[in-house]
Design an enzyme around this catalytic site. Structure first.
Site, PDB file in Angstrom:
ATOM      1  N   CYS A  56       0.840  -1.216   0.000  1.00 18.82           N
ATOM      2  CA  CYS A  56       0.000   0.000   0.000  1.00 18.82           C
ATOM      3  C   CYS A  56       0.865   1.252   0.000  1.00 18.82           C
ATOM      4  CB  CYS A  56      -0.919   0.013   1.224  1.00 18.82           C
ATOM      5  SG  CYS A  56      -2.023  -1.393   1.301  1.00 18.82           S
ATOM      6  N   ARG A 139      -7.752  -4.409  -3.157  1.00 17.05           N
ATOM      7  CA  ARG A 139      -7.318  -3.240  -3.935  1.00 17.05           C
ATOM      8  C   ARG A 139      -8.327  -3.018  -5.064  1.00 17.05           C
ATOM      9  NH1 ARG A 139      -2.354  -2.654  -1.718  1.00 17.05           N
ATOM     10  NH2 ARG A 139      -1.560  -4.608  -0.874  1.00 17.05           N
TER      11      ARG A 139
HETATM   12  C1  BEZ Z   1       0.589  -4.628   1.844  1.00 18.28           C
HETATM   13  O1  BEZ Z   1       1.799  -4.804   1.885  1.00 18.28           O
HETATM   14  O2  BEZ Z   1       0.089  -3.574   1.451  1.00 18.28           O
HETATM   15  C2  BEZ Z   1      -0.305  -5.737   2.252  1.00 18.28           C
HETATM   16  C3  BEZ Z   1       0.089  -7.037   1.995  1.00 18.28           C
HETATM   17  C4  BEZ Z   1      -0.742  -8.081   2.389  1.00 18.28           C
HETATM   18  C5  BEZ Z   1      -1.927  -7.816   3.044  1.00 18.28           C
HETATM   19  C6  BEZ Z   1      -2.316  -6.506   3.273  1.00 18.28           C
HETATM   20  C7  BEZ Z   1      -1.519  -5.459   2.874  1.00 18.28           C
END
Ligand code: BEZ
Length: 240
Positions: A56, A139
């Site tokens: 993110c 997402r």
């Molecule tokens: C992230 O790195 O944004 C992420 C990865 C796995 C689950 C939720 C967020």
């Protein structure tokens, strides 16, 4: 004796062509009333799973760095996650003060990020997919037009960051299709040939095949292309 099975709450998912579900929310840039506050503008409303997570973070830095490019095509950005306002503020400050990624550093996120602890907005937009996570939004990307109609929906899972060049291509493509009355072939990029509409608005198939428009090229009656210069697209989209 008959027993009644409990019925699951139906999951609502807005679809392409539907009006964007309305909501009011608190964001890092103040309260918003959506989509009313964005009437007359294109908007990308997108969700991310959680603040203080690496994928993110890379996405927010990329979106913030490209924000001017989106704005130049009349597109505003609005983010959302199932986190609170103070988490959002602390995360965005950390991004600016501490994180470098690729050639990006000192990145300030100035577009609104919605707090949605109640999951009200995420639920309305079908951003929570319990098979992936019951407590985080996937997402999701909703491209909404100036009349508040959903024009494109794209979903990515938690573990894969979005392709932001593709998101820009989507909004430029949607606007080009609207403004010039054309359709766009696979992997189209501005400057490449575009597809002219099927017979009707532009005459019959026979007319089309026999047209003396030198720029029109027909593979067959249903597949005709013409050129559309990138600067023509840019000047039309940036002035409207
Ligand atoms: C992230 O790195 O944004 C992420 C990865 C796995 C689950 C939720 C967020």
């Amino acid at each position: 004796m008959t027993t009644t099975e409990p019925t699951a709450t139906p999951v609502t998912m807005p679809r392409i062509g539907d009006p964007a579900p309305a909501f009011t929310a608190t964001t890092t840039q103040g309260d918003i009333s959506f989509p009313g506050d964005y009437e007359g503008r294109w908007v990308i409303l997108f969700s991310h799973p959680a603040d203080f997570t690496p994928v993110c973070t890379s996405e927010f830095m990329t979106f913030a760095t490209m924000e001017e490019q989106f704005n130049a095509y009349g597109v505003d950005l609005v983010g959302l996650s199932i986190d609170g306002l103070y988490s959002h503020i602390a995360w965005l400050r950390t991004i600016k003060e501490k994180i470098s990624f690729r050639d990006m550093s000192d990145v300030e996120v100035t577009f609104p990020l919605i707090e949605d602890i109640s999951m009200e907005v995420a639920t309305k937009y079908g951003m929570v997919m319990p098979g992936e996570s019951a407590t985080q939004a996937v997402r999701a990307v909703f491209v909404i037009d100036p009349k508040g109609i959903i024009r494109t929906i794209i979903y990515y899972p938690l573990s894969l960051g979005r392709n932001f060049d593709e998101l820009l291509r989507v909004v430029v493509g949607l606007r080009t299709a609207d403004e010039f009355g054309v359709a766009l072939p696979a992997d189209w990029r501005p400057g490449e040939r575009v597809i002219v509409p099927t017979a009707g608005s532009c005459g019959t198939a026979k007319d089309r095949m026999e047209s003396d428009d030198e720029d029109l090229h027909c593979e067959d009656w249903f597949f005709c292309t013409t050129s559309l210069a990138e600067d023509e697209i840019t000047s039309r989209l940036r002035s409207s």
